[in-house]
Design a protein around this motif. Sequence first.
Motif, PDB file in Angstrom:
ATOM      1  N   GLU A  58    -149.570  -3.570 -55.424  1.00  9.97           N
ATOM      2  CA  GLU A  58    -151.343  -2.886 -55.792  1.00  9.97           C
ATOM      3  C   GLU A  58    -151.803  -3.568 -55.242  1.00  9.97           C
ATOM      4  OE1 GLU A  58    -152.374   0.335 -58.371  1.00  9.97           O
ATOM      5  OE2 GLU A  58    -150.016   1.500 -58.236  1.00  9.97           O
ATOM      6  N   ILE A  59    -151.851  -4.491 -55.440  1.00 13.89           N
ATOM      7  CA  ILE A  59    -153.258  -5.756 -55.068  1.00 13.89           C
ATOM      8  C   ILE A  59    -152.820  -6.870 -53.772  1.00 13.89           C
ATOM      9  CG2 ILE A  59    -154.804  -6.043 -57.334  1.00 13.89           C
ATOM     10  CD1 ILE A  59    -153.038  -8.248 -57.544  1.00 13.89           C
ATOM     11  N   GLY A  60    -151.137  -6.805 -53.575  1.00 12.45           N
ATOM     12  CA  GLY A  60    -151.356  -7.265 -52.445  1.00 12.45           C
ATOM     13  C   GLY A  60    -150.424  -8.298 -52.414  1.00 12.45           C
ATOM     14  N   ASP A  61    -150.594  -8.629 -53.890  1.00 20.21           N
ATOM     15  CA  ASP A  61    -149.814 -10.946 -54.190  1.00 20.21           C
ATOM     16  C   ASP A  61    -148.297 -10.787 -53.714  1.00 20.21           C
ATOM     17  OD1 ASP A  61    -152.838 -11.270 -54.112  1.00 20.21           O
ATOM     18  OD2 ASP A  61    -152.465 -11.235 -56.574  1.00 20.21           O
ATOM     19  N   ARG A  62    -147.600  -9.427 -54.413  1.00 18.30           N
ATOM     20  CA  ARG A  62    -146.514  -9.325 -53.551  1.00 18.30           C
ATOM     21  C   ARG A  62    -145.893  -8.412 -52.467  1.00 18.30           C
ATOM     22  NH1 ARG A  62    -142.582  -8.804 -58.808  1.00 18.30           N
ATOM     23  NH2 ARG A  62    -143.931 -10.525 -59.866  1.00 18.30           N
ATOM     24  N   ARG A  63    -144.829  -9.039 -52.466  1.00 14.21           N
ATOM     25  CA  ARG A  63    -144.355  -8.816 -50.584  1.00 14.21           C
ATOM     26  C   ARG A  63    -143.662  -7.873 -51.959  1.00 14.21           C
ATOM     27  NH1 ARG A  63    -143.677 -11.084 -45.954  1.00 14.21           N
ATOM     28  NH2 ARG A  63    -144.629 -13.383 -46.020  1.00 14.21           N
ATOM     29  N   ILE A  64    -143.241  -6.175 -50.860  1.00 17.60           N
ATOM     30  CA  ILE A  64    -142.323  -5.090 -51.741  1.00 17.60           C
ATOM     31  C   ILE A  64    -140.957  -4.894 -51.004  1.00 17.60           C
ATOM     32  CG2 ILE A  64    -143.165  -2.632 -52.475  1.00 17.60           C
ATOM     33  CD1 ILE A  64    -145.676  -2.505 -52.203  1.00 17.60           C
ATOM     34  N   SER A  65    -140.252  -5.418 -51.838  1.00 18.89           N
ATOM     35  CA  SER A  65    -138.743  -5.115 -50.856  1.00 18.89           C
ATOM     36  C   SER A  65    -138.480  -4.386 -50.072  1.00 18.89           C
ATOM     37  CB  SER A  65    -137.526  -5.608 -51.550  1.00 18.89           C
ATOM     38  OG  SER A  65    -136.999  -4.270 -52.715  1.00 18.89           O
ATOM     39  N   LEU A  69    -139.187  -0.115 -51.197  1.00 22.94           N
ATOM     40  CA  LEU A  69    -139.870   0.997 -50.571  1.00 22.94           C
ATOM     41  C   LEU A  69    -138.630   2.378 -50.211  1.00 22.94           C
ATOM     42  CD1 LEU A  69    -141.294  -1.883 -47.470  1.00 22.94           C
ATOM     43  CD2 LEU A  69    -142.301  -0.152 -49.632  1.00 22.94           C
ATOM     44  N   GLU A  70    -138.051   2.067 -50.659  1.00 27.51           N
ATOM     45  CA  GLU A  70    -136.619   2.815 -50.646  1.00 27.51           C
ATOM     46  C   GLU A  70    -137.325   3.933 -51.682  1.00 27.51           C
ATOM     47  OE1 GLU A  70    -133.957   5.614 -51.436  1.00 27.51           O
ATOM     48  OE2 GLU A  70    -133.521   3.802 -51.921  1.00 27.51           O
ATOM     49  N   ARG A  71    -136.862   3.452 -53.107  1.00 32.44           N
ATOM     50  CA  ARG A  71    -137.183   4.121 -54.688  1.00 32.44           C
ATOM     51  C   ARG A  71    -138.559   4.515 -53.831  1.00 32.44           C
ATOM     52  NH1 ARG A  71    -134.700  -1.132 -58.277  1.00 32.44           N
ATOM     53  NH2 ARG A  71    -133.004  -1.228 -57.488  1.00 32.44           N
ATOM     54  N   ILE A  72    -139.999   4.082 -54.072  1.00 28.37           N
ATOM     55  CA  ILE A  72    -140.836   4.281 -54.617  1.00 28.37           C
ATOM     56  C   ILE A  72    -140.656   5.928 -53.095  1.00 28.37           C
ATOM     57  CG2 ILE A  72    -143.251   4.408 -53.187  1.00 28.37           C
ATOM     58  CD1 ILE A  72    -142.833   1.354 -54.000  1.00 28.37           C
ATOM     59  N   ALA A  73    -140.549   6.253 -51.791  1.00 30.25           N
ATOM     60  CA  ALA A  73    -140.186   7.265 -51.130  1.00 30.25           C
ATOM     61  C   ALA A  73    -139.342   8.087 -51.834  1.00 30.25           C
ATOM     62  CB  ALA A  73    -139.850   6.753 -49.415  1.00 30.25           C
ATOM     63  N   ARG A  74    -138.374   7.742 -52.328  1.00 31.24           N
ATOM     64  CA  ARG A  74    -137.204   8.924 -52.558  1.00 31.24           C
ATOM     65  C   ARG A  74    -138.817   9.787 -53.937  1.00 31.24           C
ATOM     66  NH1 ARG A  74    -133.025   6.278 -55.261  1.00 31.24           N
ATOM     67  NH2 ARG A  74    -132.387   4.513 -54.150  1.00 31.24           N
ATOM     68  N   LEU A  75    -139.319   8.691 -54.535  1.00 33.38           N
ATOM     69  CA  LEU A  75    -139.207   9.619 -56.098  1.00 33.38           C
ATOM     70  C   LEU A  75    -141.165  10.144 -55.118  1.00 33.38           C
ATOM     71  CD1 LEU A  75    -140.522   8.354 -59.116  1.00 33.38           C
ATOM     72  CD2 LEU A  75    -141.685   7.358 -58.398  1.00 33.38           C
ATOM     73  N   LEU A  84    -145.547   4.836 -45.065  1.00 33.50           N
ATOM     74  CA  LEU A  84    -145.303   3.672 -44.396  1.00 33.50           C
ATOM     75  C   LEU A  84    -146.723   4.449 -42.944  1.00 33.50           C
ATOM     76  CD1 LEU A  84    -142.398   1.822 -43.432  1.00 33.50           C
ATOM     77  CD2 LEU A  84    -144.053   1.593 -45.391  1.00 33.50           C
ATOM     78  N   GLY A  85    -146.883   5.512 -43.432  1.00 30.83           N
ATOM     79  CA  GLY A  85    -148.298   5.826 -43.097  1.00 30.83           C
ATOM     80  C   GLY A  85    -147.988   6.229 -41.128  1.00 30.83           C
ATOM     81  N   PHE A  86    -146.431   6.308 -40.851  1.00 28.60           N
ATOM     82  CA  PHE A  86    -146.176   6.742 -39.125  1.00 28.60           C
ATOM     83  C   PHE A  86    -146.689   7.865 -39.074  1.00 28.60           C
ATOM     84  CE2 PHE A  86    -144.094   2.494 -40.195  1.00 28.60           C
ATOM     85  CZ  PHE A  86    -145.328   1.419 -39.491  1.00 28.60           C
ATOM     86  N   ALA A  87    -145.988   8.844 -40.196  1.00 23.85           N
ATOM     87  CA  ALA A  87    -145.900   9.947 -40.378  1.00 23.85           C
ATOM     88  C   ALA A  87    -146.846  10.735 -40.942  1.00 23.85           C
ATOM     89  CB  ALA A  87    -144.465  10.453 -40.099  1.00 23.85           C
ATOM     90  N   PRO A  88    -147.595  11.850 -40.950  1.00 20.25           N
ATOM     91  CA  PRO A  88    -148.003  12.632 -42.018  1.00 20.25           C
ATOM     92  C   PRO A  88    -147.130  12.803 -43.539  1.00 20.25           C
ATOM     93  CG  PRO A  88    -147.206  14.182 -40.350  1.00 20.25           C
ATOM     94  CD  PRO A  88    -147.423  12.321 -39.658  1.00 20.25           C
ATOM     95  N   GLU A  89    -148.526  13.005 -44.639  1.00 15.57           N
ATOM     96  CA  GLU A  89    -147.325  13.362 -45.131  1.00 15.57           C
ATOM     97  C   GLU A  89    -147.302  15.400 -45.794  1.00 15.57           C
ATOM     98  OE1 GLU A  89    -148.374  12.816 -49.976  1.00 15.57           O
ATOM     99  OE2 GLU A  89    -149.666  11.658 -48.970  1.00 15.57           O
ATOM    100  N   PRO A  90    -146.187  15.768 -45.989  1.00 18.02           N
ATOM    101  CA  PRO A  90    -146.221  16.906 -45.708  1.00 18.02           C
ATOM    102  C   PRO A  90    -147.368  17.118 -46.465  1.00 18.02           C
ATOM    103  CG  PRO A  90    -144.096  16.351 -47.208  1.00 18.02           C
ATOM    104  CD  PRO A  90    -145.249  14.888 -46.571  1.00 18.02           C
TER     105      PRO A  90
END
Length: 140
Positions: A58-65, A69-75, A84-90
Motif C-alpha cells: 500500500e505504501i509502494g515499498d514492495r512490488r506486487i507480483s 495482483l490477480e488475487r486482488i482483482a478476483r477478491l 490497474l485503472g485502464f478500464a472503469p470500475e463497474p
Amino acid sequence: MSDTQASPPKSSQIKRESRVYFAALGKRVTQLRKSRGMTQAELARALGVSQQAVFAYEIGDRRISAIILERIARLFRLTMDQLLGFAPEPVRKRRLSPRAMRHAERLQALSKTQQRFVVRIIDVLEEHNKPATARPRTGA
C-alpha cells in the motif's frame, strides 16, 4: 570528440518510474480495501500474505507480483484492466461490508432503548465531524 563522458545509467530512471508506479498501485489497493470496509489484516488473510506485506504494497515499498495482483482483482471482483485503472470500475449497488454486517447484527441484538442510544451517539459524532461551515454556531 571524446566519449569519456558517459550518460547516466537508465536503470536509475527505471527504478524511479517503478517506485512511482508501485506507489500509485498501492494507493489504488488501499482505496479498494477501504471502500470494501476491509482492514489490512483481513486483506492479508484473503491474499495469503502477511499484514506487513499488505502495508508495504500500500505504501509502494514492495512490488506486487502478478499472482497477488490477480488475487486482488478476483477478491474485489475486478478485471485486471479495472484493477490497474485502464478500464472503469463497474458501478455496483453499495452493500455493507462483512465488518459492517457484524456491527449491524450486534446492534440488532440490543434492546430498542440501547439501539436508540447507539444511533444517537452516531448522530452526535456525525454532527461533530461536519465541516465548521455546515454546523450551526453555538456558544457566546
